[in-house]
Each structure stands twice: as C-alpha cells, then as structure tokens.
Scaffold this active site. Structure first.
Site, PDB file in Angstrom:
ATOM      1  N   MET A  30       0.848  -1.198   0.000  1.00  0.00           N
ATOM      2  CA  MET A  30       0.000   0.000   0.000  1.00  0.00           C
ATOM      3  C   MET A  30       0.887   1.252   0.000  1.00  0.00           C
ATOM      4  SD  MET A  30      -3.436  -0.985   2.023  1.00  0.00           S
ATOM      5  CE  MET A  30      -2.890  -0.701   3.685  1.00  0.00           C
ATOM      6  N   GLY A  31       2.168   1.082  -0.364  1.00  0.00           N
ATOM      7  CA  GLY A  31       3.062   2.233  -0.476  1.00  0.00           C
ATOM      8  C   GLY A  31       3.614   2.662   0.867  1.00  0.00           C
ATOM      9  N   HIS A  37       9.347  -3.509   3.500  1.00  0.00           N
ATOM     10  CA  HIS A  37       8.881  -3.723   2.117  1.00  0.00           C
ATOM     11  C   HIS A  37      10.074  -4.029   1.199  1.00  0.00           C
ATOM     12  CE1 HIS A  37       5.595  -0.859   3.469  1.00  0.00           C
ATOM     13  NE2 HIS A  37       4.892  -1.883   3.022  1.00  0.00           N
ATOM     14  N   GLY A 149       5.181 -10.026   4.176  1.00  0.00           N
ATOM     15  CA  GLY A 149       5.904  -9.961   5.445  1.00  0.00           C
ATOM     16  C   GLY A 149       5.260 -10.846   6.502  1.00  0.00           C
ATOM     17  N   GLU A 150       6.115 -11.481   7.318  1.00  0.00           N
ATOM     18  CA  GLU A 150       5.587 -12.286   8.430  1.00  0.00           C
ATOM     19  C   GLU A 150       5.056 -11.407   9.553  1.00  0.00           C
ATOM     20  OE1 GLU A 150       8.753 -15.012   9.395  1.00  0.00           O
ATOM     21  OE2 GLU A 150       8.305 -16.259   7.653  1.00  0.00           O
ATOM     22  N   LYS A 151       5.336 -10.116   9.481  1.00  0.00           N
ATOM     23  CA  LYS A 151       4.798  -9.209  10.511  1.00  0.00           C
ATOM     24  C   LYS A 151       3.273  -9.299  10.540  1.00  0.00           C
ATOM     25  CE  LYS A 151       4.101  -4.515  11.810  1.00  0.00           C
ATOM     26  NZ  LYS A 151       2.825  -4.300  11.135  1.00  0.00           N
ATOM     27  N   MET A 186       9.092  -2.819  11.789  1.00  0.00           N
ATOM     28  CA  MET A 186       8.897  -1.732  10.820  1.00  0.00           C
ATOM     29  C   MET A 186       7.469  -1.767  10.288  1.00  0.00           C
ATOM     30  SD  MET A 186      12.416  -1.567   8.730  1.00  0.00           S
ATOM     31  CE  MET A 186      13.959  -1.331   9.607  1.00  0.00           C
ATOM     32  N   SER A 188       4.392   1.060   8.222  1.00  0.00           N
ATOM     33  CA  SER A 188       4.042   2.407   7.754  1.00  0.00           C
ATOM     34  C   SER A 188       3.348   3.183   8.871  1.00  0.00           C
ATOM     35  CB  SER A 188       3.110   2.317   6.554  1.00  0.00           C
ATOM     36  OG  SER A 188       3.751   1.604   5.542  1.00  0.00           O
TER      37      SER A 188
END
Ligand code: PAF
Length: 283
Positions: A30-31, A37, A149-151, A186, A188
């Site tokens: 989503m930027g 990312h 991502g595994e996050k 990390m 956004s």
C-alpha cells in the site's frame, strides 16, 4: 523501472514476459515503503527474473473508524526506492479501475474461520478486503511467486489458505519481520507515533520476547501470562487490543501437545494500532 497504471498495459507486459519465459515475482503493497517492504523486493529479486511491485491503498480493507484518507502516500519517495532495487514494473492501479461498481457491489473473496478470529474479530471485514484485493492483483499480475511480510502473520495465513483453497498457481513466500534497532517492527503506521509514543513502542516487542521466555521456561497458564503482560502494557500507556498465544499453523488455541506456537499482539498507542508477533518453537 516502468510505472503502469492501467490493467490492459500490465497484461500486455505480462504476456511478453511469458513469451520470453520469465519467472515473475510480485510484491503487493500500500506504499509508504520502508525497509520491511524493500526486504520483500530483495527476496523477489533473488528468486525471480522480473519483479512487479504494486502500490494501492485498498479502501476495502479499512474499517469504518480507520482514516483511509490519512494513510500516508509517498509515491515519489517510493519510486526512488524501488528504482534503486531494479524493480521492473511499478503497478499503481486506480480505485475506479479496481472497484468499478463500487465497494458495495464488489464480488469478494473470504477465507472463513481464519478471517473472523484475532485481528479479524477486532476489525470485521478487514481480511475480506485483503483477500479480495490480493486475489484481484494476482489475477492481473499472474505472478509465479508472491512475497509477504511475516509481521502480518494472520494476513499471510489468510493468503496462503486462499491460494490453496482456490487452487491458484503460484508460490507464496513469507519474509521475516524487519525491526528497528530497538526491536520495533517496521510499519508504515510507525510514522503516526509522536516522539514520546515512539519511545514506548518497542515495549510491544519486549512483551512478545518476555512471554516467549516464560513459555520456554515451562509456563502453560497462558490466560494468566497474557493477563499479566496486558496489564503491564496498559500501565505504561498502551491500550491492549489483544494478546494471543496460538498454534502457529492453524491460529487456533493450542492444545498441550502443540509444539509450534505464535504470540500475537495488537495494542493502541493513542490512535495508532501497532501489531506484532513472535513464533515460539517448543521442539
Ligand atoms: O500488507 C499490505 O500492505 C496489504 O494488506 C496488502 C497485502 C498490500 C493488500 O492491500
């Protein structure tokens, strides 16, 4: 790097790559790109001949009280980062092309069960929005490999299940969470934190590691363990949404014999909802 916004041009590029026998890697985003990312992009670069990254802030996965308009949009900076990693195509579709009949009339994809628990219970409809957009993007890009991502542990499980259930012909890769030096995952959304909140934010990861240590030491009174840690988080200014200890494979409450666990947390700092998780292997 080519930037493509319309679906037909993307399909044309995709057709050409297929004729040339290229293996296509895809990173949907989503930027507002951060190093988490970029790690997905690096993995895609390693595995694939060509890499497509999409940037689309997906309205369908936002809840009523989440501010879609306030979501950070940093296209110029994102492009520079993607160029430096030799991304082949940046796909930036428009909402009017993705949802031409509006959200209410949109056919959707929903992974039952998994989508209703944990984050899905706190944010009804969120995983329907995620599964629907990821399915649509897969249909447009038709990648051989896609990287997540595994996050967003539950999101990854939802996507893996969708791919399996709908017999989609691609491989999903989970990429380990990137963390700041102080442990904060990390995201956004970290950009929303005030300086004071940013100081507190690593407590989420510290809570995960503390619970993991206790489990490794043999504690199995999970409800009590969770309650203690939620109280500690709340006492320093968080509002804990949930702390869960689940089976890392099914995301269901674990039985005694379960050896692969995952601890998942969502907690608010002010209006910002931070999520993180930590797998624990008992084998
Ligand atoms: O993880 C994200 O950024 C989003 O949920 C995704 C997978 C790009 C779908 O909009």
């Amino acid at each position: 790097m080519q930037t493509i916004s319309d679906i037909l041009s993307l399909r044309e590029q995709r057709r050409q790559w297929q004729l040339d026998g290229k293996v296509i890697g895809f990173v949907p985003t989503m930027g507002n790109l951060h190093d988490g990312h970029l790690e997905l992009v690096r993995c895609a670069r390693e595995h694939c001949d060509v890499v497509v990254v999409s940037i689309f802030v997906n309205p369908m996965q936002f809840g009523e009280n989440e501010d879609l308009d306030a979501y950070p949009r940093t296209l110029d900076e994102d492009k520079a980062k993607l160029r430096s990693l030799n991304v082949d195509v940046l796909f930036t579709p428009q909402a009017k092309d993705i949802y031409p009949r509006g959200l209410e009339q949109q056919t959707f994809v929903e992974v039952p069960g998994l989508s209703y628990m944990i984050c899905g219970a706190s944010q009804p409809g969120h995983f329907r929005g995620v599964a629907t957009i990821v399915c649509k993007l897969f249909n447009m890009v038709q990648p051989n490999h896609a990287f997540f991502g595994e996050k967003d542990f539950q999101q990854l499980q939802v996507i893996r299940t969708m791919v399996q259930d709908l017999s989609m012909n691609l491989t999903i890769h989970g990429v380990p969470t990137r963390r700041e030096a102080d442990g904060l995952a990390m995201s956004s959304r970290n950009g929303y934190l005030s300086a004071e909140q940013r100081q507190l934010a690593p407590k989420v990861y510290q809570t995960l590691t503390s619970i993991a240590e206790q489990i490794q030491l043999g504690r199995r009174d999970f409800d009590k363990l969770i309650a203690e840690h939620a109280a500690a988080l709340n006492s320093v200014g968080f509002k804990t949404d949930y702390i869960e200890i689940r089976s890392a494979t099914s995301l269901l409450k674990p039985g005694f014999e379960e050896l692969q666990l995952v601890i998942l947390i969502a907690a608010f700092l002010g209006k910002t909802r931070l999520i993180d998780n930590l797998p624990v292997s008992l084998s």
